[in-house]
Each structure stands twice: as structure tokens, then as C-alpha cells.
Design an enzyme around this catalytic site. Sequence first.
Site, PDB file in Angstrom:
ATOM      1  N   HIS A 102      34.066  41.995  33.981  1.00 22.18           N
ATOM      2  CA  HIS A 102      33.005  42.026  32.975  1.00 22.18           C
ATOM      3  C   HIS A 102      33.369  42.906  31.786  1.00 22.18           C
ATOM      4  O   HIS A 102      34.331  43.675  31.815  1.00 22.18           O
ATOM      5  CB  HIS A 102      31.699  42.512  33.599  1.00 22.18           C
ATOM      6  CG  HIS A 102      31.766  43.905  34.178  1.00 22.18           C
ATOM      7  ND1 HIS A 102      31.396  45.030  33.449  1.00 22.18           N
ATOM      8  CD2 HIS A 102      32.129  44.366  35.394  1.00 22.18           C
ATOM      9  CE1 HIS A 102      31.540  46.109  34.206  1.00 22.18           C
ATOM     10  NE2 HIS A 102      31.984  45.744  35.388  1.00 22.18           N
ATOM     11  N   CYS A 141      34.376  46.697  40.729  1.00 22.89           N
ATOM     12  CA  CYS A 141      34.561  45.590  39.793  1.00 22.89           C
ATOM     13  C   CYS A 141      35.568  45.979  38.709  1.00 22.89           C
ATOM     14  O   CYS A 141      35.958  47.139  38.595  1.00 22.89           O
ATOM     15  CB  CYS A 141      33.223  45.197  39.169  1.00 22.89           C
ATOM     16  SG  CYS A 141      32.082  44.448  40.353  1.00 22.89           S
TER      17      CYS A 141
END
Length: 417
Positions: free
Chosen positions: A317, A336
Site C-alpha cells: 500500500h 505489510c
Amino acid sequence: MRTSRRFFLSGASALAAAVVAGGANAQDVIGDILKSSARGNWDDQFDARASEGGKVASTLPIFSLQTVAFTEQAVAQYQNIVGQGGWVDVPATKKLQLGVDDPDVVPLRKRLMVAGDLSQSAGISTAFDSYVDSAVKRFQLRHGLPADGSMGKYTYAAMNVSAQIRLGQLQTNLQRLREKAGTLGNRYVLVDIPAAQIEAVENDRVVLRHTAIVGKIDRQTPIVNSKINEIIVNPYWNAPVSIVRKDIIPLMRKDPDYLKNSHIRLFAPDGSEVDPMNVDWSTDDAAKYRFRQDPGSENAMASVKINFPSPDGVYMHDTPQQSLFGKMLRFDSSGCVRVQNVRDLVTWILRDTPGWDRQHFEAAIKTGENTPIQVTNPVPVHFLYLSAWSTGPGVVQFRDDVYALDGNNELQITSAL
């Protein structure tokens, strides 16, 4: 794919053999180096002659079959260096840099010569001249450090890892390369975790390279082999339970308005919204709720989320904290992967998805509306762990073994400083 010893002895490996030849200790440098020019002129065109190896920058993918062959050469090179006594330690007591004249520059020059970062023609001298400056920058690039030419604590630490340990690191990672190289597909995204780096690869060539933020030592980014099947523009962020327990609940105890100010809403298991004021934050009961942050400038994923099936629930992201990409140590996430210049990568991923060129993608971001996009021809994505490899003769790359998977504590350099 195994290469001959004759081939390995070309280029930087020949330099390494020459520097250490004639004695069991790498501190003894051969006479022609000692008798060569004491220093290079600072206005010389030194860049092309500073090293005996190739350029560090490369479009060769880390997990290519060519990388396997070059890494095999590197193993042979380092076996030779170890067999001749390794290299001299550089005293880590001063900030050596361009313009300094100091006795410690002598062992620095010898160390750089053994690894092939500094040419024999630069000579042995106490002067930190343009040749040494260029060689230190090359060393720093090979070790994932800021190439500023200054000898700081991280450069010293990387430089003073023994040749024997570096050889072991290469051998460990060569096995990882052999297992995966050539199997990742024709078009894929690679996240190399120790390097905190992303490659977009097509036709055995890196077409995009991105700086990444990966997981902290206590919240590690997992190994992943999946396919990117969805891009979400202006995503909602659903906080993982681990973050709720470790971060959000403690923050709410300190600041009852934290959720409101961060545009995070609370939902019960039945989907109904819950008023944070009705929750007992002195316990961990809040972990049973879903914490969802609305799209916007403060959203933890900023403009876009790159989705793929993962048993660990990780994804890639954007981030509102762009300053983190400028840090040398980029191990700050909860597992992440944050991507610098993520819009370039998303544009490449969406290339075959009708109606989603760069212009349309940027326009969708500006609307602020949550927009999921199904990717036509899902792109393979691999999160892998490689801390040592080679992309050319004399171009041996090393990174810190951040998650302690290489089997030697001395390779966890940054976490020890």
C-alpha cells in the site's frame, strides 16, 4: 549454470587474489601497490577507474538465473579471499571522508582493494582522495547504505564483518536463489525483505524499482507467493487485531478522542456501529470490534491498496508517512509492505486492465471515493528473503540479516548498533 574458476578470476576477483597473494595475512599488500602513485588528483576522471568491478546499478532481476551464476562466481571469489587470510579490519574510530589525511586511510584502502571496490592504480596512501571516495560510495551501494562517501558507524560495521562470515552468507543465500530463480514467471513483482526493495520484472529485466518499508523485527513481513488480483483506490483501512491490541487500545487509554481524530469507526460483529465512548478501554474487550478508518489523507494506506490472497492477511500500500522512505533502516511496518512511488507500480500492474490508464487512475484518487478494481491478468507477487547476491562480475551485494535467518549474529548489523 555453474561457472568455471577461470571465469571468476577475471575482473574484481583477480584484484582480490593479487592483493592477498604472497602471504597468509591480507594486511601484506604486494609491492607494486606499495610503489604505485601515492594519491590520485582530485580533479581526475576517477569514476570509471575507481574499481575493478562492474557498475552496482543493474536491471538484472535478483531472482534470475544469471544472478545465480554471478553469485556462484562471488562464492568462488570469497573462498579465494578467505583462503588467503581474509581482509584487514579498518579502525572504526574516526569519521574518514574526502579531504582527510590520516594513517587509518591505509587499512581502508587495503580493505577496499581486496573486495574490488578500489583499483590497484589508486595506490597506498594516507590520503582520502577522490579514488577512495568513489570506492567507499561503491562499497556503500553494494551494502544498501547511503552512498555519501563518509565512513560512519554503519559503513564501518558492514566493512568489518569478516570475509569468512560474508562467504557463509553468500553460500546460504545461493541456496535460496537456486530454489526460486527462474520460477517466478515472465511478469511479476518481487519484494526482497532484507533489502526493503521492490522490483517489477518483465522479460527477465527490472522495469521498475521501488523503495519499500517492511515489517519490524517483532512484526515480520512473511514469505508470500501469490497473485495481485485487486487494486483498491482510496481504501478503507481495517486495523488488524494485533495493531488494535498493541497500538490502538493503549492510545485510546491516553487520548479518548484518538479514534475520532483519526477518522476510525468502530463496528460490532453484527455490523452495527459502536460509539467509542461506550467501550471499556481499560480492558482488551475492544479487540472483538472491527476498527475501520475512512478513506482520506490520514488513512494508513493513503491513496491505494494492492491486494492479493495471503494466509497472513498482508498486502502492499501507499502511506501518508513518505518521510520513512528516506530512512536507512526501513523496518517500520506491522508486516505489510509500503511502496514508494506506488502509483507508478499500480499503473504497471493495471496495464492490461481496460479503462484504467494512469490518467483514469489519478482521477479516481482525486474523487476520494472507495473504488475497488479487479486486475485483468493478475500479476504474480513474491515476498522473499535474500540478503546476499551478485548481479555481475565483482558486484556482490550484501544486506543486513534483519530477521536472523542467515545463522550468524554478526550479520544483524543495524539492530546491534
